[in-house]
Design a protein around this motif. Structure first.
Motif, PDB file in Angstrom:
ATOM      1  N   PHE A 194      -1.935  11.496  -0.173  1.00 20.65           N
ATOM      2  CA  PHE A 194      -1.295  10.258  -0.611  1.00 20.65           C
ATOM      3  C   PHE A 194       0.093  10.099   0.005  1.00 20.65           C
ATOM      4  O   PHE A 194       0.521   8.978   0.319  1.00 20.65           O
ATOM      5  N   ALA A 195       0.810  11.204   0.188  1.00 23.58           N
ATOM      6  CA  ALA A 195       2.134  11.141   0.812  1.00 23.58           C
ATOM      7  C   ALA A 195       2.024  10.678   2.259  1.00 23.58           C
ATOM      8  O   ALA A 195       2.834   9.866   2.737  1.00 23.58           O
ATOM      9  N   VAL A 196       1.013  11.191   2.962  1.00 32.51           N
ATOM     10  CA  VAL A 196       0.796  10.772   4.350  1.00 32.51           C
ATOM     11  C   VAL A 196       0.468   9.277   4.406  1.00 32.51           C
ATOM     12  O   VAL A 196       0.964   8.548   5.274  1.00 32.51           O
ATOM     13  N   LEU A 197      -0.366   8.809   3.474  1.00 33.38           N
ATOM     14  CA  LEU A 197      -0.704   7.392   3.433  1.00 33.38           C
ATOM     15  C   LEU A 197       0.527   6.538   3.138  1.00 33.38           C
ATOM     16  O   LEU A 197       0.687   5.438   3.691  1.00 33.38           O
ATOM     17  N   ALA A 198       1.407   7.024   2.272  1.00 34.99           N
ATOM     18  CA  ALA A 198       2.635   6.294   1.972  1.00 34.99           C
ATOM     19  C   ALA A 198       3.512   6.172   3.212  1.00 34.99           C
ATOM     20  O   ALA A 198       4.047   5.097   3.518  1.00 34.99           O
ATOM     21  N   TYR A 240       0.829  -1.208   0.000  1.00 31.71           N
ATOM     22  CA  TYR A 240       0.000   0.000   0.000  1.00 31.71           C
ATOM     23  C   TYR A 240       0.863   1.257   0.000  1.00 31.71           C
ATOM     24  O   TYR A 240       0.490   2.278  -0.590  1.00 31.71           O
ATOM     25  N   ALA A 241       2.011   1.197   0.677  1.00 31.92           N
ATOM     26  CA  ALA A 241       2.925   2.345   0.689  1.00 31.92           C
ATOM     27  C   ALA A 241       3.441   2.628  -0.716  1.00 31.92           C
ATOM     28  O   ALA A 241       3.530   3.788  -1.147  1.00 31.92           O
ATOM     29  N   LEU A 242       3.778   1.562  -1.451  1.00 30.56           N
ATOM     30  CA  LEU A 242       4.259   1.729  -2.825  1.00 30.56           C
ATOM     31  C   LEU A 242       3.155   2.292  -3.721  1.00 30.56           C
ATOM     32  O   LEU A 242       3.402   3.190  -4.537  1.00 30.56           O
ATOM     33  N   GLN A 243       1.932   1.771  -3.557  1.00 27.95           N
ATOM     34  CA  GLN A 243       0.816   2.271  -4.345  1.00 27.95           C
ATOM     35  C   GLN A 243       0.528   3.743  -4.027  1.00 27.95           C
ATOM     36  O   GLN A 243       0.232   4.545  -4.926  1.00 27.95           O
ATOM     37  N   SER A 244       0.624   4.099  -2.742  1.00 30.04           N
ATOM     38  CA  SER A 244       0.393   5.491  -2.341  1.00 30.04           C
ATOM     39  C   SER A 244       1.484   6.403  -2.866  1.00 30.04           C
ATOM     40  O   SER A 244       1.232   7.566  -3.213  1.00 30.04           O
ATOM     41  N   THR A 245       2.705   5.880  -2.939  1.00 32.10           N
ATOM     42  CA  THR A 245       3.811   6.666  -3.495  1.00 32.10           C
ATOM     43  C   THR A 245       3.575   6.961  -4.973  1.00 32.10           C
ATOM     44  O   THR A 245       3.788   8.082  -5.447  1.00 32.10           O
ATOM     45  N   ILE A 246       3.120   5.948  -5.694  1.00 32.22           N
ATOM     46  CA  ILE A 246       2.795   6.148  -7.117  1.00 32.22           C
ATOM     47  C   ILE A 246       1.682   7.177  -7.256  1.00 32.22           C
ATOM     48  O   ILE A 246       1.741   8.072  -8.115  1.00 32.22           O
ATOM     49  N   ALA A 247       0.654   7.067  -6.386  1.00 32.52           N
ATOM     50  CA  ALA A 247      -0.451   8.025  -6.424  1.00 32.52           C
ATOM     51  C   ALA A 247       0.026   9.434  -6.087  1.00 32.52           C
ATOM     52  O   ALA A 247      -0.448  10.422  -6.663  1.00 32.52           O
ATOM     53  N   THR A 248       0.990   9.537  -5.166  1.00 34.68           N
ATOM     54  CA  THR A 248       1.544  10.848  -4.804  1.00 34.68           C
ATOM     55  C   THR A 248       2.228  11.497  -5.998  1.00 34.68           C
ATOM     56  O   THR A 248       2.031  12.694  -6.289  1.00 34.68           O
TER      57      THR A 248
END
Length: 236
Positions: free
Chosen positions: A218-222, A195-203
């Motif tokens: 998204f950065a906070v979620l990552a 999920y961190a990787l996916q959130s990083t891509i979204a960021t």
């Protein structure tokens, strides 16, 4: 097969919640609800919750069905799954926590099955069926998704059939060598990292599209995903 197993599982869950609601009502009517003091608090409680993230994962499965469904349909399906499971878990935890006396000495992998004997004699059998159904549907979805993803990432070097065989072997090794609570903890870390990787891509995508608010979220979620992967503790 997956649709049938998921439908069966949801029907049993509905029956379980109904039975728990009736038992909760009877317990409340007798004024014997249980209000136990939390045994784990503070930072230890936070890291324990991090170790439980695997219990609410699986919504990303629709992401791999792009060949059959459009993006709007897949997004809607994942959001609906999250809302439905959140409602189920919230109601289940409330009904279970206050209607039964906690006994830490009886904690094992099948404790909930024995506990439901108090609610209805048929529930233990139904829970076994639900557990088998849940794992069957999850095995189909995760194995097919992982096999396709491995074949996609390796650009066809590793075929889907070979990927399936490798995944099955890994699953067998984990089943016979690891403790169930350790598996949950390690799986939670792996999903948190995913999920961190996916959130990083979204960021990155949000930043390039000029959406500062989404970029921050998204950065906070990552960062949260990385924190869970690092600090999560076994649920046992």
């Amino acid at each position: 097969m997956e649709q049938v197993s998921v439908g069966l599982k949801l029907a049993i869950i509905a029956g379980l919640l109904f039975g728990l609601a009736v038992h909760f009502g009877n317990t409340a009517g007798q004024h014997v609800l249980h209000f136990d003091e939390p045994r784990v608090t503070g930072w230890a409680g936070i890291t324990l919750m991090a170790g439980l993230i695997v219990t609410v994962q699986g919504f990303e499965t629709s992401r791999y069905l792009g060949g059959t469904y459009d993006a709007a349909m897949r997004i809607r399906s994942m959001r609906l799954a999250q809302l439905l499971s959140t409602a189920i878990y919230s109601v289940y935890i409330v009904l279970l926590t206050y209607a039964f006396e906690s006994d830490p000495l009886s904690l094992d992998e099948t404790a909930i099955i024995d506990l439901m004997q108090v609610v209805a004699p048929i529930l233990p059998l139904l829970l076994v069926v639900a557990a088998l159904s849940a794992q069957f549907s999850a095995a189909i979805a995760d194995t097919s998704g992982s096999g396709g993803l491995i074949a996609e990432v390796s650009r066809g070097v590793v075929s889907e059939k070979l990927a399936y065989a490798l995944l099955v072997c890994i699953g067998l090794v984990l089943t016979w060598t690891a403790n169930i609570f350790e598996i949950i903890s390690y799986a939670s870390r792996a999903f948190a990292l995913y999920y961190a990787l996916q959130s990083t891509i979204a960021t990155i995508r949000a930043a390039r599209s000029g959406h500062p608010a989404r970029t921050v979220i998204f950065a906070v979620l990552a960062l949260l995903g990385v924190g869970i992967a690092v600090f999560g503790t076994p649920v046992e």
